[in-house]
Each structure stands twice: as C-alpha cells, then as structure tokens.
Motif scaffolding. Structure first.
Motif, PDB file in Angstrom:
ATOM      1  N   LEU A  60       0.840  -1.198   0.000  1.00 35.97           N
ATOM      2  CA  LEU A  60       0.000   0.000   0.000  1.00 35.97           C
ATOM      3  C   LEU A  60       0.875   1.247   0.000  1.00 35.97           C
ATOM      4  CD1 LEU A  60      -2.910   1.129   0.205  1.00 35.97           C
ATOM      5  CD2 LEU A  60      -2.650   1.060   2.687  1.00 35.97           C
ATOM      6  N   ALA A  61       1.995   1.198   0.729  1.00 34.97           N
ATOM      7  CA  ALA A  61       2.943   2.319   0.754  1.00 34.97           C
ATOM      8  C   ALA A  61       3.693   2.356  -0.571  1.00 34.97           C
ATOM      9  CB  ALA A  61       3.917   2.157   1.915  1.00 34.97           C
ATOM     10  N   SER A  62       3.229   3.208  -1.488  1.00 34.91           N
ATOM     11  CA  SER A  62       3.808   3.257  -2.833  1.00 34.91           C
ATOM     12  C   SER A  62       3.598   4.645  -3.427  1.00 34.91           C
ATOM     13  CB  SER A  62       3.135   2.214  -3.735  1.00 34.91           C
ATOM     14  OG  SER A  62       1.781   2.558  -3.938  1.00 34.91           O
ATOM     15  N   PRO A  63       4.392   5.032  -4.442  1.00 31.17           N
ATOM     16  CA  PRO A  63       4.190   6.333  -5.073  1.00 31.17           C
ATOM     17  C   PRO A  63       2.782   6.514  -5.642  1.00 31.17           C
ATOM     18  CG  PRO A  63       6.319   5.424  -5.679  1.00 31.17           C
ATOM     19  CD  PRO A  63       5.580   4.329  -4.954  1.00 31.17           C
ATOM     20  N   GLY A  64       2.175   5.424  -6.103  1.00 31.25           N
ATOM     21  CA  GLY A  64       0.824   5.540  -6.650  1.00 31.25           C
ATOM     22  C   GLY A  64      -0.177   6.027  -5.618  1.00 31.25           C
ATOM     23  N   ILE A  65      -0.055   5.535  -4.409  1.00 31.50           N
ATOM     24  CA  ILE A  65      -0.945   5.978  -3.336  1.00 31.50           C
ATOM     25  C   ILE A  65      -0.667   7.436  -2.988  1.00 31.50           C
ATOM     26  CG2 ILE A  65      -1.490   5.684  -0.891  1.00 31.50           C
ATOM     27  CD1 ILE A  65      -2.861   3.661  -2.660  1.00 31.50           C
ATOM     28  N   LEU A  66       0.612   7.822  -2.965  1.00 30.89           N
ATOM     29  CA  LEU A  66       0.943   9.224  -2.681  1.00 30.89           C
ATOM     30  C   LEU A  66       0.303  10.146  -3.715  1.00 30.89           C
ATOM     31  CD1 LEU A  66       4.704   9.242  -1.619  1.00 30.89           C
ATOM     32  CD2 LEU A  66       2.671   9.420  -0.169  1.00 30.89           C
ATOM     33  N   TRP A  72      -8.142  11.921  -2.552  1.00 26.36           N
ATOM     34  CA  TRP A  72      -9.001  11.101  -1.704  1.00 26.36           C
ATOM     35  C   TRP A  72      -9.281  11.782  -0.364  1.00 26.36           C
ATOM     36  CZ3 TRP A  72      -6.541   5.544  -2.440  1.00 26.36           C
ATOM     37  CH2 TRP A  72      -6.940   5.044  -3.684  1.00 26.36           C
ATOM     38  N   LEU A  73      -8.254  12.407   0.206  1.00 29.11           N
ATOM     39  CA  LEU A  73      -8.408  13.012   1.532  1.00 29.11           C
ATOM     40  C   LEU A  73      -9.363  14.206   1.517  1.00 29.11           C
ATOM     41  CD1 LEU A  73      -4.742  12.792   2.833  1.00 29.11           C
ATOM     42  CD2 LEU A  73      -6.732  11.647   3.824  1.00 29.11           C
ATOM     43  N   LEU A  74      -9.566  14.799   0.344  1.00 32.06           N
ATOM     44  CA  LEU A  74     -10.503  15.926   0.257  1.00 32.06           C
ATOM     45  C   LEU A  74     -11.954  15.477   0.401  1.00 32.06           C
ATOM     46  CD1 LEU A  74      -8.874  17.984  -2.646  1.00 32.06           C
ATOM     47  CD2 LEU A  74      -8.927  18.564  -0.204  1.00 32.06           C
ATOM     48  N   ASP A  75     -12.206  14.176   0.211  1.00 37.72           N
ATOM     49  CA  ASP A  75     -13.557  13.634   0.336  1.00 37.72           C
ATOM     50  C   ASP A  75     -13.652  12.877   1.663  1.00 37.72           C
ATOM     51  OD1 ASP A  75     -15.989  12.376   0.197  1.00 37.72           O
ATOM     52  OD2 ASP A  75     -15.576  11.293  -1.668  1.00 37.72           O
ATOM     53  N   PRO A  76     -14.387  13.401   2.647  1.00 42.60           N
ATOM     54  CA  PRO A  76     -14.450  12.733   3.958  1.00 42.60           C
ATOM     55  C   PRO A  76     -15.074  11.347   3.911  1.00 42.60           C
ATOM     56  CG  PRO A  76     -16.076  14.492   3.811  1.00 42.60           C
ATOM     57  CD  PRO A  76     -15.191  14.619   2.611  1.00 42.60           C
ATOM     58  N   LEU A  77     -15.767  11.027   2.807  1.00 39.05           N
ATOM     59  CA  LEU A  77     -16.360   9.700   2.653  1.00 39.05           C
ATOM     60  C   LEU A  77     -15.672   8.911   1.542  1.00 39.05           C
ATOM     61  CD1 LEU A  77     -20.157  10.575   3.031  1.00 39.05           C
ATOM     62  CD2 LEU A  77     -18.556   9.788   4.782  1.00 39.05           C
ATOM     63  N   HIS A 296     -12.120   3.678  -6.387  1.00 39.07           N
ATOM     64  CA  HIS A 296     -13.019   4.094  -5.315  1.00 39.07           C
ATOM     65  C   HIS A 296     -12.732   3.362  -4.003  1.00 39.07           C
ATOM     66  CE1 HIS A 296     -15.593   6.359  -8.138  1.00 39.07           C
ATOM     67  NE2 HIS A 296     -15.214   5.412  -8.995  1.00 39.07           N
ATOM     68  N   GLY A 297     -11.733   2.467  -4.033  1.00 40.68           N
ATOM     69  CA  GLY A 297     -11.247   1.869  -2.789  1.00 40.68           C
ATOM     70  C   GLY A 297     -12.146   0.847  -2.137  1.00 40.68           C
TER      71      GLY A 297
END
Length: 414
Positions: A60-66, A72-77, A296-297
């Motif tokens: 999960l810790a990868s440049p793609g996630i960064l 994603w963090l801008l959307d609380p849901l 969408h996770g």
C-alpha cells in the motif's frame, strides 16, 4: 485457566492469524492455550472481504498511493480518510508511510511481500486439508475495473510487476468483462481479470471452524484481556486479570498488539485502518467473481452468507466511534456501479485492520526475550497471509530456520 493446565505456548489473539498459529503449534505437539479479549472471530477476521489476495504483491505504501491520496483526503467519505480528531496523533505514522514510498524502500518491501505471499499460497491448501476446511475454499477470480483509458494505463506498471513474478491476468474490454460479470454500468470501459484470486466462503465461519478444530484437538480458548507480559527465566508470565505462565508466548492480537508489547519496553508504530462494509442478502446481485473498484477503494464479494460491499481506509485509531456514513457511501456507489444491486436490509460493520507504515507485518522474536514471538500488523492481508504466518511462527517457536528470510519483517526495523 485451570491449575492443571500448564501450556507450552500461549497465543494472544483468536483471529485468523492467532488461531492459524495455534493450530500449527498444536500440530507440532505443543499444548496451546489461546487468550482473546472477545473470543474467536470477533474482530477483522469476521468482517473482511474473504479474499486470499496472493496477487496483491504491491505494498500500500507506494508512489501511486501518494499520487492519489491528496484527492481522496478531500472527500471525507472517500477511499482514504483521516478524522480531524486523529490527524495530529497519526502524523508520525504518516511520515513513516511517506518514507516507505521511496523507490528503494518500495522495491525491498515488494520483494518481502512476494516471499510471504508465495509461502502463504504454498501453505494454504495443506493447512485447509489438515483443519478440515478445504471445502470452504473458492477459486472464482477477481475483476479489477477502470472508468477510462487513462485510469487503465496508469495501472499497467503494477500489472507488469505482477507479470514479472509470473502472476496470470488478462486485460479486457467492456464486452469481455460482461461475459465474466454481467450487469455492470457502462462507465467501466476496461478491466483486468486475475483467475488466481482465491476466496473463502465466509471469513467469520472459517475462523470459527478453525477455533472448533483447535478445541477438538485438545486446545483451550479463554476470553481474557491481556494487559502485560513479563519475561521469566524459563518462560513468560501473561497478566490477564490473573497471571498465566507458559514456555513461549505468541502475540497475534491484531490492532491491540502494540499495547501489549509496550509492557516489554518495545514500541512498534502499529496503527489502525478502520474498515467498513455492508453485507446484503445472498440474492442481492448475480455476482460471479469478486469485483474491485480500485479507483473508489472498495470491493464487492460473494460470500456464502451474502453479498459484501466494503473496503476503504479510515486512519482513526481504536477509540473514535464508527462513522457508518462511510459504509453507506460505498453502498450508494455500488448501487450505481451495479444497477441491479438490491441494497435494502443490509448489515453494517466496522473493524480494525492492524497496519504498519511499510505495509509489511511484524513477524519475529521480541527484543526483550526470545520466548515471545510477534505475528501482527498484516493490514488488509491477514486472511491471505495467515497460513504462511502460521508456518513462520511454528518455525520460530521450534528454533528452526524460518521458511523465508525474515529481516524485512523484523520488529526492530523501525
């Protein structure tokens, strides 16, 4: 615990990791007692997606996630959330996560993840046969779907990494996807099908079946909250209301493990990914394979007990109340993505995934005493890596050379 029972080993944790390890130790002739604060299958082992995701070799810790995280963090849901009340507390963990995304660190973590995945896959079916649970295994594959050419193209480096490891998959058009899984919305233009994706018929029933087998073979499971460990000259004292003693202790208490090991003077940056899902009735949709909506996770999975819609990551610790608006948001998306999905009457759930910043679990001996072995921090992959972890725990307790190199999983890597 009865005075007459002096176990060789106490396993702390009755989730899928703890019970798998207990069964592996029992098979070596150990007298094993399992202690758990709530009992078997009470945590993440009950509410996960039921997948043996052996093809998920990329941390999960990868440049793609960064790259995706700020949006994603801008959307609380959305797929990734950090409640404001927890943001300062998790900042050091997030810094370690950022460091783990560096290309060199990512290559090391990926190699370690691959080795544990290979071991876990090799160990799985023999373990299921020994425990009488092989009939619960399914091999129905996974379909990862994309909403645009650009989203599909962005996924290709990850698929190349899987191809380099010999993982089979097939890229598909919308028409080809419909042959495998009818009923998806037209917005999904591309997909990738992975046939080597296994699952279990129901993760809670599987974990309970492991508990039943363990007890039937002479094991003991007790409900008790462990608060401290104390090394002894010839063993370990476990404080759980009263004091218990054993020659060896395995800490497999999931998201609560770091609290226990602090009493040995060790601090490991274990955090909690709070996962959400809704389980619908079995006839909610004609689901033929697991579907992963990566952008969408979340995933949609067919279990023997229903259709489960769940996933996402909320880095919110152990104490904040659940935010079931997250599970409802995923369900609303699933309804739009699978237009025939019946969404009424579902059961909501929230559970704690124990996660470390480099996406690898801790598997190894405690620094304070070699009589304590750690096996926790598997994140989304506890079920997937349970049989392999059980093998490694059994190796460590027996004093054998572990089946794979464990330096990347060391408790002292942080």
């Amino acid at each position: 615990m009865s005075e007459a029972v002096v176990p060789d080993t106490i396993v702390i944790g009755a989730g899928v990791i703890g019970l798998s390890a207990a069964l592996a130790l029992q098979a070596q002739g150990h007298r094993v007692v399992v202690l758990d604060r709530e009992g078997p299958a009470a945590g993440a082992s009950a509410g996960n997606a039921g997948a043996f995701a052996f093809t998920d070799v990329l941390p999960l810790a990868s440049p793609g996630i960064l790259h995706k995280a700020p949006k994603w963090l801008l959307d609380p849901l959305g797929p990734l959330s950090i409640p404001p009340a927890y943001a300062l507390r998790i900042a050091p963990w997030m810094f370690r996560f950022w460091l783990a995304c560096a290309p060199g660190r990512l290559a090391q973590s990926t190699a370690a993840q691959i080795s544990l995945m290979d071991l876990s896959k090799a160990e799985l079916e023999p373990f299921l046969r020994r425990t009488g649970t092989l009939a619960m295994l399914r091999k129905e594959g996974n379909l990862q779907v994309y909403e645009s050419e650009s989203e599909f193209r962005a996924s290709l480096p990850g698929w190349q990494a899987r191809a380099d490891h010999g993982i089979a998959f097939r890229h598909m058009t919308a028409a080809e996807m419909a042959e495998i899984q009818p009923g998806m919305a037209a917005r999904f233009t591309h997909g990738t099908f992975t046939p080597g994706w296994y699952s279990i018929s129901d993760p809670k029933l599987y974990t309970l079946a492991l508990a039943e087998r363990f007890v039937a073979d002479g094991g003991i499971i007790q409900r008790a909250e462990v608060t401290a460990l104390r090394p002894l000259e010839n063993g370990v004292e476990v404080i759980a209301g009263v004091a218990h003693r054993a020659g060896h202790v395995v800490v497999a208490a999931g998201a609560f493990s770091h609290k226990i090991i602090r009493t040995l003077g060790e601090r490991i940056p274990l955090e909690t990914e709070r996962g959400y899902n809704t389980t619908l009735s079995a006839d909610a949709f004609d689901l033929r394979t697991q579907i992963t909506f990566g952008g969408h996770g979340f995933v949609v999975t067919r279990l023997s007990t229903g259709i489960r819609v769940g996933g996402a990551v909320e880095l919110g610790g152990l104490s904040l109340p659940p935010n079931f608006a997250r599970s409802r948001a995923m369900l609303a998306k699933a309804s739009a993505f699978l237009p025939g999905l019946k969404t009424s009457g579902g059961t909501e759930w929230m559970g704690f995934r124990p996660s470390l910043p480099d996406s690898l679990p801790v598997i190894g001996r405690a620094g304070a005493t070699p009589r304590v072995t750690y096996a926790f921090g598997h994140g989304h992959l506890g079920l997937t890596q349970s049989a392999g972890t059980a093998r490694l725990v059994a190796d460590l307790v027996a004093g054998r050379m572990p089946a794979i190199e464990l330096s990347a999983f060391s408790p002292r890597r942080f």
